[in-house]
Structure formats: C-alpha cells, structure tokens
Scaffold this active site. Structure first.
Site, PDB file in Angstrom:
ATOM      1  N   CYS A 151       0.722  -1.358  -0.092  1.00 35.87           N
ATOM      2  CA  CYS A 151      -0.215   0.042  -0.225  1.00 35.87           C
ATOM      3  C   CYS A 151       1.060   1.426  -0.360  1.00 35.87           C
ATOM      4  CB  CYS A 151      -1.093  -0.034   1.404  1.00 35.87           C
ATOM      5  SG  CYS A 151      -0.081  -0.145   2.875  1.00 35.87           S
ATOM      6  N   HIS A 204       3.832   1.384  11.798  1.00 34.19           N
ATOM      7  CA  HIS A 204       3.129   1.565  12.575  1.00 34.19           C
ATOM      8  C   HIS A 204       2.484   2.949  13.929  1.00 34.19           C
ATOM      9  CE1 HIS A 204       4.659  -1.993  11.871  1.00 34.19           C
ATOM     10  NE2 HIS A 204       3.620  -2.752  11.435  1.00 34.19           N
ATOM     11  N   GLU A 254       0.470  -0.431  15.924  1.00 38.50           N
ATOM     12  CA  GLU A 254      -0.179   0.255  15.967  1.00 38.50           C
ATOM     13  C   GLU A 254      -1.167   0.590  17.355  1.00 38.50           C
ATOM     14  OE1 GLU A 254      -3.947   1.583  13.223  1.00 38.50           O
ATOM     15  OE2 GLU A 254      -2.358  -0.066  12.306  1.00 38.50           O
ATOM     16  N   THR A 297      -6.175   0.024  12.159  1.00 37.27           N
ATOM     17  CA  THR A 297      -6.988   0.275  10.457  1.00 37.27           C
ATOM     18  C   THR A 297      -6.662  -0.117   9.469  1.00 37.27           C
ATOM     19  OG1 THR A 297      -3.810   0.742   9.504  1.00 37.27           O
ATOM     20  CG2 THR A 297      -4.970   2.593  10.207  1.00 37.27           C
ATOM     21  N   CYS A 346      -8.364   1.863   6.718  1.00 42.31           N
ATOM     22  CA  CYS A 346      -7.834   2.374   5.678  1.00 42.31           C
ATOM     23  C   CYS A 346      -8.016   2.011   4.569  1.00 42.31           C
ATOM     24  CB  CYS A 346      -6.395   2.122   5.359  1.00 42.31           C
ATOM     25  SG  CYS A 346      -5.597   1.047   5.409  1.00 42.31           S
ATOM     26  N   SER A 404       1.569  -9.720  10.480  1.00 42.94           N
ATOM     27  CA  SER A 404       1.130  -8.939  10.096  1.00 42.94           C
ATOM     28  C   SER A 404      -0.350  -8.824  10.502  1.00 42.94           C
ATOM     29  CB  SER A 404       1.588  -8.931   7.666  1.00 42.94           C
ATOM     30  OG  SER A 404       0.356  -8.154   7.676  1.00 42.94           O
ATOM     31  N   SER A 405      -1.269  -7.503  11.058  1.00 43.39           N
ATOM     32  CA  SER A 405      -2.135  -7.886  10.836  1.00 43.39           C
ATOM     33  C   SER A 405      -3.444  -8.056   9.385  1.00 43.39           C
ATOM     34  CB  SER A 405      -3.176  -6.219  11.773  1.00 43.39           C
ATOM     35  OG  SER A 405      -4.107  -6.358  12.231  1.00 43.39           O
ATOM     36  N   ASN A 406      -3.274  -6.994   9.059  1.00 48.00           N
ATOM     37  CA  ASN A 406      -3.849  -7.336   7.757  1.00 48.00           C
ATOM     38  C   ASN A 406      -3.900  -8.402   7.250  1.00 48.00           C
ATOM     39  OD1 ASN A 406      -2.033  -6.376   4.747  1.00 48.00           O
ATOM     40  ND2 ASN A 406      -1.264  -5.234   7.131  1.00 48.00           N
ATOM     41  N   SER A 458       2.175  -5.443   3.183  1.00 46.31           N
ATOM     42  CA  SER A 458       3.896  -5.379   3.551  1.00 46.31           C
ATOM     43  C   SER A 458       4.312  -6.494   2.733  1.00 46.31           C
ATOM     44  CB  SER A 458       3.939  -5.516   4.825  1.00 46.31           C
ATOM     45  OG  SER A 458       3.086  -6.257   5.070  1.00 46.31           O
TER      46      SER A 458
END
Length: 333
Positions: free
Chosen positions: A27, A90, A142, A180, A210, A238-240, A283
C-alpha cells in the site's frame, strides 16, 4: 493414482486456474516507509537505525538490513553516533519522539499518514472531553502507538464484539477510533454492539480502517466463492494479512492459508483442485506472490486471471528532511 501419475517426469501437469486478487500487496504507507529507510541510508550513510520492524515482513526487513538498516526494539539500543533513527509505519507513542529529543537524536517518522490521522482524531476527541474506545488488537504496535498519544486512562481497548458487550467506560461523552488494519465486517459487528449500548458514541470524521485494508478485503471477497483454496502471502504478525485469511474463509472459500513466501508454500496443497486464489497483505511485495506462482508451475499447468475491484493511485509525501535537496559539498580551500 492419476494425480500421482501426472507428477511423474514427462507426464502432463494437471491444469490449475489461479485467480489473482487485486489490489494486493504494498500500500502507499508501506511503500513510503520503505523509501524513507532507503533514502535515509543514501543520504546519511549506514547505519540507519529503525525502531521496530519498519513493516511486518521479514523479506523486506532483511533486504533493508543488507543495505545498512539496523533494527532495534527500543531507543536505548542505539549508540550516540549521530546517525538517524526511523520510527516504523505502525506509529509510536508520544514518549518515543520525546525520548529521542532528550538525546538530541535525529529521527524520521515513517508512521503511515492514515495512522497519524487516527492519532490526531483521538487527540481531538480527548480535547473535547470524550473518553476513547479504541477497537483493535492488544499489543499490536499500531494500538500501542495510538493509546500512547493520550494520557493513561484516556483510552479503553475493545478487541471484539464480546468485549464490546461488557466494556464499562467511565461516565461522560464517548468516541471511538479503530486500528487501520482490522476486518471491515468484524469491526462493523463491534460497532453495532457499542452503538446499541452507547447511542451518543461519536465517530471519526472519516472511517479509520484504511483504503488499502478495505480494498484488499473486498478483492478477496470477490474471488472467495470461486476458489477451493486461497493463499494469502504475508507474515503471521501482519494484522492485515491475518485478516485476509479470515475474510477469505468467511466469504465462502473452503480453506485459506497464510504463507510468508513461495519457499514456505507446498504446491501439493492444491492437488485435486481446479481453482485457487492468491492475494498478499499490504506489507508483502509482489515478488513474493510471483514466488508462489512459480512454485505452483512446478506441479501444475497454471493459467492466471486478474480480478481487480479497485485501482489505487494514492501516494504519500516523504518527510521534509528527505524531500529537501542534498546540501552541495563544501569546496576545498
């Protein structure tokens, strides 16, 4: 038996359709953070220190280490050698730049501007007298950074709908903020519970989750019911990326797996399947997606189809010290 025979040397490979979810991978915030490290090394020379992983991806971190980045968890690990320190994408608590200032350290803030936006809104609500309910995952950098923008006790963390049903904030006005990189659907469920309990709950001016998280989840939903397996390329921390795996299964894919990169993926996972999907967390660079496809081509006759739900053209500015022209060398006298 036929499947095994197809894998013998010289035997035709079974066909496999691969749906490539788009958008996927880097991103704008991640791209900016990596550029900050690279440009800092170019401008100031090695070593450049980075507090915490710049983004949650070992491939990226190791690539930057090879160029001269030194990753630390805390500032006290950094010697007083005049070299800059970079804060990760973050975000960090306010105590971190304050500690850097106290040591007269040169620092560059690679916090994603969309995370900084959450920080500023939390501050605004606090200034207006509201207690903040922060929806997020305990211990995630974050969340630590967002909670660290305000005095102790000003923020209450809510991790899921179950906690939302029982949380007891102090009396008075309430506002919410979110990490986010959360699941859009899970967050909506949490907010439904909170709004039912606290009708006066104030919202952010603009959604905190986001655009990149939202788009990547939408892309996975677009392919989920067509796939028998979805491979999410991304790190376990990695959360996302973790959310993408969860979203894939909730959206109708029978199975989804999270893999850091191609060498960690066993293509036999796709044996007997006709269609699988691939995506990547924000990421994870595209080269790691290409690694997974290459592994699949070892075993299958692969055809790919791009399924793109949104075009992303967002670019964030670099910190001012890295935008300024490099000073000209002083002529020798």
């Amino acid at each position: 038996m036929d499947q095994i025979a197809n894998h013998l040397p010289g035997a035709p490979k079974p066909p496999l359709k691969v749906l490539l979810a788009g958008p996927r991978g880097f991103c704008a915030g991640v791209d900016r953070a990596i550029k900050i490290v690279e440009l800092a090394i170019e401008r100031y020379g090695a070593p450049v220190y980075v507090r915490h992983e710049i983004v949650h991806n070992r491939f990226v971190v190791e690539g930057l280490q090879a160029k001269g980045a030194v990753f630390v968890e805390e500032l006290d690990e950094i010697p007083d050698d005049g070299q800059p320190v970079i804060f990760s994408a973050h975000g960090v608590p306010k105590s971190v730049p304050a500690a850097a200032d106290a040591r007269q350290m040169l620092y560059l803030d690679a916090t994603c501007p969309l995370v900084s936006k959450v920080h500023r809104e939390a501050e605004r609500h606090h200034t207006n007298g509201s207690h903040i309910l922060l929806i997020g995952h305990a211990g995630h950098p974050e969340v630590v950074g967002t909670m660290g923008q305000l005095p102790p006790g000003a923020v209450t963390l809510v991790e899921d709908a179950e906690q939302a049903a029982t949380v007891e904030p102090p009396p008075g006005p309430l506002a919410y903020a979110t990490q986010t990189t959360l699941s859009v659907d899970d967050t909506a469920e949490v907010l439904d519970v909170l709004r039912a309990r606290f009708p006066g709950l104030s919202a952010p001016v603009k959604e905190d989750i986001c655009y990149a998280t939202t788009n990547r989840q939408a892309a996975v939903k677009a392919i989920a019911e067509r796939c028998e397996l979805i491979v999410v390329v991304g790190a376990a921390n990695s959360s996302n990326s973790v959310r993408l795996r969860e979203v894939a299964e909730k959206a109708g894919c029978p199975r989804a797996v999270l893999v850091p990169r191609g060498r960690d993926f066993d293509p036999a996972e796709a044996d007997g399947l006709s269609t699988i999907g691939i995506t990547a967390g924000a990421s994870a660079p595209e080269v790691l997606v290409e690694e997974v496809i290459a592994r699949l081509r070892e075993r299958f006759d692969v055809t790919t189809e791009d399924v793109t739900v949104a075009e992303e053209r967002i670019v964030f500015n670099l910190p001012r010290p890295l935008r300024a022209p490099r000073p000209a060398p002083t002529p020798a006298e």
